[in-house]
Each structure stands twice: as structure tokens, then as C-alpha cells.
Motif scaffolding. Structure first.
Motif, mmCIF file in Angstrom:
data_model
loop_
_atom_site.group_PDB
_atom_site.id
_atom_site.type_symbol
_atom_site.label_atom_id
_atom_site.label_comp_id
_atom_site.label_asym_id
_atom_site.label_seq_id
_atom_site.Cartn_x
_atom_site.Cartn_y
_atom_site.Cartn_z
ATOM 1 N N GLY A 251 -3.224 17.984 -4.658
ATOM 2 C CA GLY A 251 -3.329 16.857 -3.559
ATOM 3 C C GLY A 251 -3.422 15.553 -4.084
ATOM 4 N N LEU A 252 -2.839 14.678 -3.228
ATOM 5 C CA LEU A 252 -2.593 13.086 -3.595
ATOM 6 C C LEU A 252 -4.100 12.526 -4.347
ATOM 7 C CD1 LEU A 252 -0.941 10.656 -3.767
ATOM 8 C CD2 LEU A 252 -1.258 10.184 -1.491
ATOM 9 N N LEU A 253 -5.060 12.740 -3.461
ATOM 10 C CA LEU A 253 -6.270 12.115 -3.925
ATOM 11 C C LEU A 253 -6.785 12.755 -5.003
ATOM 12 C CD1 LEU A 253 -8.249 12.093 -0.614
ATOM 13 C CD2 LEU A 253 -7.189 10.158 -1.682
ATOM 14 N N ARG A 254 -6.544 14.120 -5.460
ATOM 15 C CA ARG A 254 -7.204 14.621 -6.634
ATOM 16 C C ARG A 254 -6.326 14.216 -7.685
ATOM 17 N NH1 ARG A 254 -10.814 18.726 -7.491
ATOM 18 N NH2 ARG A 254 -10.852 19.827 -9.255
ATOM 19 N N ASP A 255 -5.005 14.432 -7.664
ATOM 20 C CA ASP A 255 -4.022 14.291 -8.698
ATOM 21 C C ASP A 255 -3.913 12.511 -9.044
ATOM 22 O OD1 ASP A 255 -3.532 16.890 -9.269
ATOM 23 O OD2 ASP A 255 -1.964 16.756 -7.726
ATOM 24 N N GLY A 256 -3.898 11.743 -8.002
ATOM 25 C CA GLY A 256 -4.058 10.518 -8.183
ATOM 26 C C GLY A 256 -5.346 9.873 -8.947
ATOM 27 N N GLY A 257 -6.467 10.685 -8.574
ATOM 28 C CA GLY A 257 -7.532 10.363 -9.233
ATOM 29 C C GLY A 257 -7.693 10.667 -10.751
ATOM 30 N N ARG A 258 -6.905 11.813 -11.157
ATOM 31 C CA ARG A 258 -6.886 12.290 -12.451
ATOM 32 C C ARG A 258 -6.097 11.101 -13.253
ATOM 33 N NH1 ARG A 258 -5.016 18.303 -10.615
ATOM 34 N NH2 ARG A 258 -7.467 19.222 -10.927
ATOM 35 N N ILE A 259 -4.924 10.592 -12.738
ATOM 36 C CA ILE A 259 -4.427 9.265 -13.285
ATOM 37 C C ILE A 259 -5.357 8.183 -13.579
ATOM 38 C CG2 ILE A 259 -2.402 7.618 -13.097
ATOM 39 C CD1 ILE A 259 -0.523 9.717 -12.014
ATOM 40 N N MET B 159 2.542 9.542 -15.133
ATOM 41 C CA MET B 159 3.226 10.663 -14.350
ATOM 42 C C MET B 159 2.380 11.950 -14.132
ATOM 43 S SD MET B 159 7.198 11.022 -13.650
ATOM 44 C CE MET B 159 7.498 11.350 -15.328
ATOM 45 N N LEU B 160 2.357 12.729 -13.139
ATOM 46 C CA LEU B 160 1.955 14.114 -13.109
ATOM 47 C C LEU B 160 2.781 14.637 -11.811
ATOM 48 C CD1 LEU B 160 -0.002 13.658 -10.652
ATOM 49 C CD2 LEU B 160 -1.655 13.919 -12.341
ATOM 50 N N ASP B 161 2.587 15.842 -11.521
ATOM 51 C CA ASP B 161 3.113 16.438 -10.380
ATOM 52 C C ASP B 161 2.142 16.796 -9.245
ATOM 53 O OD1 ASP B 161 3.499 19.938 -9.589
ATOM 54 O OD2 ASP B 161 2.129 19.414 -11.250
ATOM 55 N N LEU B 162 2.453 16.534 -8.128
ATOM 56 C CA LEU B 162 1.359 16.916 -7.017
ATOM 57 C C LEU B 162 1.257 18.338 -6.613
ATOM 58 C CD1 LEU B 162 2.354 13.901 -4.771
ATOM 59 C CD2 LEU B 162 0.290 14.223 -6.121
ATOM 60 N N SER B 163 0.382 19.004 -7.588
ATOM 61 C CA SER B 163 -0.170 20.539 -7.257
ATOM 62 C C SER B 163 -1.228 20.563 -6.600
ATOM 63 C CB SER B 163 0.029 21.189 -8.516
ATOM 64 O OG SER B 163 -0.963 20.707 -9.569
ATOM 65 N N ARG C 25 -0.926 10.982 -18.217
ATOM 66 C CA ARG C 25 -1.564 10.423 -17.176
ATOM 67 C C ARG C 25 -2.419 9.519 -17.569
ATOM 68 N NH1 ARG C 25 -4.456 16.299 -15.152
ATOM 69 N NH2 ARG C 25 -2.553 17.343 -14.893
ATOM 70 N N SER C 26 -2.536 9.141 -18.824
ATOM 71 C CA SER C 26 -3.518 8.090 -19.379
ATOM 72 C C SER C 26 -2.579 6.746 -19.637
ATOM 73 C CB SER C 26 -4.111 8.406 -20.638
ATOM 74 O OG SER C 26 -3.052 8.821 -21.589
ATOM 75 N N ASP D 133 6.240 20.510 -13.847
ATOM 76 C CA ASP D 133 5.101 20.002 -14.856
ATOM 77 C C ASP D 133 6.066 19.593 -16.121
ATOM 78 O OD1 ASP D 133 2.614 20.804 -13.719
ATOM 79 O OD2 ASP D 133 2.551 22.550 -14.265
ATOM 80 N N VAL D 134 7.250 20.229 -16.438
ATOM 81 C CA VAL D 134 7.955 19.641 -17.437
ATOM 82 C C VAL D 134 8.437 18.286 -17.013
ATOM 83 C CG1 VAL D 134 10.189 20.017 -18.803
ATOM 84 C CG2 VAL D 134 8.374 21.972 -18.357
ATOM 85 N N ALA D 135 8.981 18.396 -15.858
ATOM 86 C CA ALA D 135 9.534 16.877 -15.126
ATOM 87 C C ALA D 135 8.601 15.826 -15.156
ATOM 88 C CB ALA D 135 10.091 17.202 -13.880
ATOM 89 N N ALA D 136 7.114 16.196 -14.951
ATOM 90 C CA ALA D 136 6.090 15.337 -14.938
ATOM 91 C C ALA D 136 5.962 14.665 -16.297
ATOM 92 C CB ALA D 136 5.061 15.787 -14.180
ATOM 93 N N MET D 137 6.294 15.248 -17.322
ATOM 94 C CA MET D 137 6.119 14.842 -18.791
ATOM 95 C C MET D 137 7.336 13.840 -19.056
ATOM 96 S SD MET D 137 3.096 15.903 -19.457
ATOM 97 C CE MET D 137 3.011 15.360 -21.317
ATOM 98 N N GLY D 138 8.181 13.786 -18.341
ATOM 99 C CA GLY D 138 9.468 13.126 -18.396
ATOM 100 C C GLY D 138 10.487 13.930 -19.284
#
Length: 322
Positions: free
Chosen positions: A222-230, A216-220, A155-156, A81-86
Motif C-alpha cells: 500500500g502507498l501509505l505503508r510503503d511510503g511510510g517505510r521510505i 525506491m521500493l515496490d508497492l506491495s 529505502r533510506s 523487488d529486484v527492480a526496486a533495488m535498481g
């Protein structure tokens, strides 16, 4: 729950801490080490903070994972999660809530796993807390801290014309879970190991931020769910390319069959790879394109589509997936 051996109730809190704290890594940025009322950490610039909790019987089973496995896993999912924030992880705080009948041997094995994961990532254990729990209850919580070299990647920020890319594997962790459930771990041992001990590409997060990642986010979950969040946070449509995912599906098909393999790749959680959007031509090394970003057409909702078809945002949900 691992009982037998030496139960925690046979030690007082100071004795238990005396067995735990020496095994944790420190850091030059740690001004006051664990053992006081609070640790003191030297920081420069913005601070990233995140936390996760895992619960015996919900997030792991002792029949499938050792104490050390859980130590590795809970550290990895927080640092991802830290890495996903850069951000670059710097330290963690650890909490253990346990039935006093839990064995000291399990706890010390767990501490070894925590320490190994932290050493591998170059982060310190800053402190934490201990508490007793009702019979059968064991919970581990980790709070991770990190620093940013520049602005956080949210994510936005995805924009029409960006590409969607992933750094790391897709579907392996969920495949490993299914193989554990089926008592068929020999079919694909690498997947079982990924389920037990995720391997987030921590360095790829700040590298992506420096390269201009827009979201960016980390895939915790699932691809569909997390990709949908972005997509929803950015008010865009993300088109997944099935051909770009064909190799991920093929790698799991022999062990699971084609239908389950596809489900793992699209909806499997606990992978902790990184998913990000980049301007075209700005892709850093190690990332691979799996889709594209566009503006919604008239009447189309922001979200994720596969081969031009809208899909449900499936994946792990703590309160609906029971």
C-alpha cells in the motif's frame, strides 16, 4: 485445492520433475542447469537476492485464480523487488510444497504460468525444490536473483527537496480483490486482471537508478505503508499530494464508490508498481510526481502525511491483517 484428474501421489519425484523441468526457460548465464544438486549461474558484479512465499487460502483462492495466475503473480512480485533495488532480474528458484492429492493438471498449469512470466521478463528458472504437505496445504515460493549496474537504491536515501514519484498504477489490484469478493468482476475487469497477474515495470527500476533515484521500493503493501517505510528509513516527512492522486481515485470510483476507491489508492496492496524519490528535475520518463520530501519540523516524527495531516501507516500486514 484443485483435486481430481491425476493426483501428485500417483507420480514419484523424478517423474514429476520430468514433467516440470522441460517447460522452464534457460539462460546463457546458466552454467549448470537444473537437475544437479545445485544450479551454477555466471554473475558479474553485485548480486541481488529476494524471496516470497504464497499460501493457498491466505494469498489466493482457487475459485479466483488459476495455477497459471499464481505462477505469474509469484514471479512478478519477486522480480519487482529486484527492480526496486535498481537491479535487472536474471533468474529464479521455485519451490512447491503440496498435498499429494493436488492434481498434476494444476501443477502443470502453474508451471506454464511461471514459465510465461519468466520468458516475458527474460529470466531463467535455475532450479528449486518439491515437498509434500498435510491435507489441504499448497505453498509456492520463489527466490529471485538479479544484478546491479551500479549501486543499489535503498529505502533510506530520500532527502529534503526530493520529489516522490510512482511508475505504474495505484489501487487497481486491491480494487480487483474487492470485486472478486463481491462477485462483481464485470464492473472493472482490468482491476481483476491486475489482482490476478500484476505487471511490475521491471525496466523502470534500473532506469530510475541510473537517473539518480535516492530511494525506491515496490508497492506491495500500500502507498501509505510503503511510503511510510521510505520516510522512516530516510528520517524525512513525505507529503502526498491528493490532487496528484485524483485520477487514480476517479478511475475506481465508478466500480467501488468514492470512499472505497480512495482507500484502494492509499492503502491497497499487491500493486507492485514502483515508488521512488528523485532530486527535483531528475525524473525519468514514465514516472509521475505524487508528493514531495521535506525535513521534519520541530517535534514532528518522520513519516507520511496527506494534505498536511499525519495518517496511520495502513496497508497489508501478514500477521495483523487476518
Amino acid at each position: 485445492m484443485m483435486t481430481g484428474g491425476t493426483p501428485l501421489r500417483s507420480l514419484d519425484e523424478d517423474e514429476l520433475l520430468g514433467r516440470i523441468l522441460p517447460g522452464f526457460p534457460s539462460s546463457d548465464d546458466l552454467v549448470v542447469a537444473p537437475g544437479d544438486d545445485a544450479a551454477v549461474l555466471r554473475v558479474s558484479g553485485p548480486l541481488v537476492a529476494t524471496t516470497d512465499t504464497v499460501v493457498l487460502g491466505r494469498d489466493w483462492l482457487d475459485a479466483w485464480s488459476s495455477g497459471a495466475d499464481i505462477g505469474h503473480k509469484v514471479v512478478a512480485q519477486n522480480l519487482a523487488d529486484v527492480a526496486a533495488m535498481g537491479g535487472r532480474p536474471t533468474g529464479v528458484l521455485v519451490t512447491l510444497v503440496a498435498d499429494p492429492e493436488l492434481s498434476l493438471e494444476w501443477v502443470l498449469d502453474h508451471v506454464r504460468g511461471l514459465a510465461e512470466a519468466c520468458l516475458d521478463a527474460g529470466v531463467a528458472v535455475l532450479g528449486g525444490d518439491l515437498s509434500s504437505a498435510p491435507p489441504g496445504v499448497v505453498m509456492v515460493s520463489v527466490t529471485a536473483l538479479g544484478h546491479l549496474d551500479g549501486e543499489p537504491v535503498l529505502r533510506s536515501g530520500a532527502r529534503a527537496g526530493d520529489v516522490l514519484a510512482v511508475h505504474g498504477s495505484l489501487g487497481l489490484a486491491d480494487a480487483g480483490l474487492r470485486l472478486l469478493q463481491a462477485d462483481a468482476v464485470d464492473r472493472l475487469p482490468v482491476a481483476v486482471e491486475r489482482q490476478r497477474r500484476p505487471q511490475p515495470p521491471l525496466a523502470a527500476g534500473p532506469e530510475a537508478a541510473a537517473a539518480g533515484a535516492t530511494a525506491m521500493l515496490d508497492l506491495s503493501d500500500g502507498l501509505l505503508r510503503d511510503g511510510g517505510r521510505i520516510a522512516r528509513a530516510s528520517r524525512v516527512v513525505i507529503d502526498l499530494d491528493p490532487q496528484a492522486l485524483a485520477g487514480d481515485v476517479a478511475a475506481l470510483t465508478g466500480a467501488l464508490g468514492s470512499e472505497a476507491a480512495l482507500d484502494c489508492v492509499l492503502a491497497g496492496g499487491e500493486e507492485h508498481s514502483l515508488l521512488a524519490t528523485f532530486p527535483a528535475g531528475a525524473l525519468p520518463e514514465g514516472w509521475r510526481v505524487i508528493g514531495s520530501v521535506r525535513a521534519p519540523s520541530d517535534g514532528e516524527a518522520a513519516g507520511i502525511v496527506v494534505a498536511g495531516r499525519a495518517v496511520a501507516h495502513t496497508g497489508w500486514d501478514h500477521f495483523r491483517t487476518v
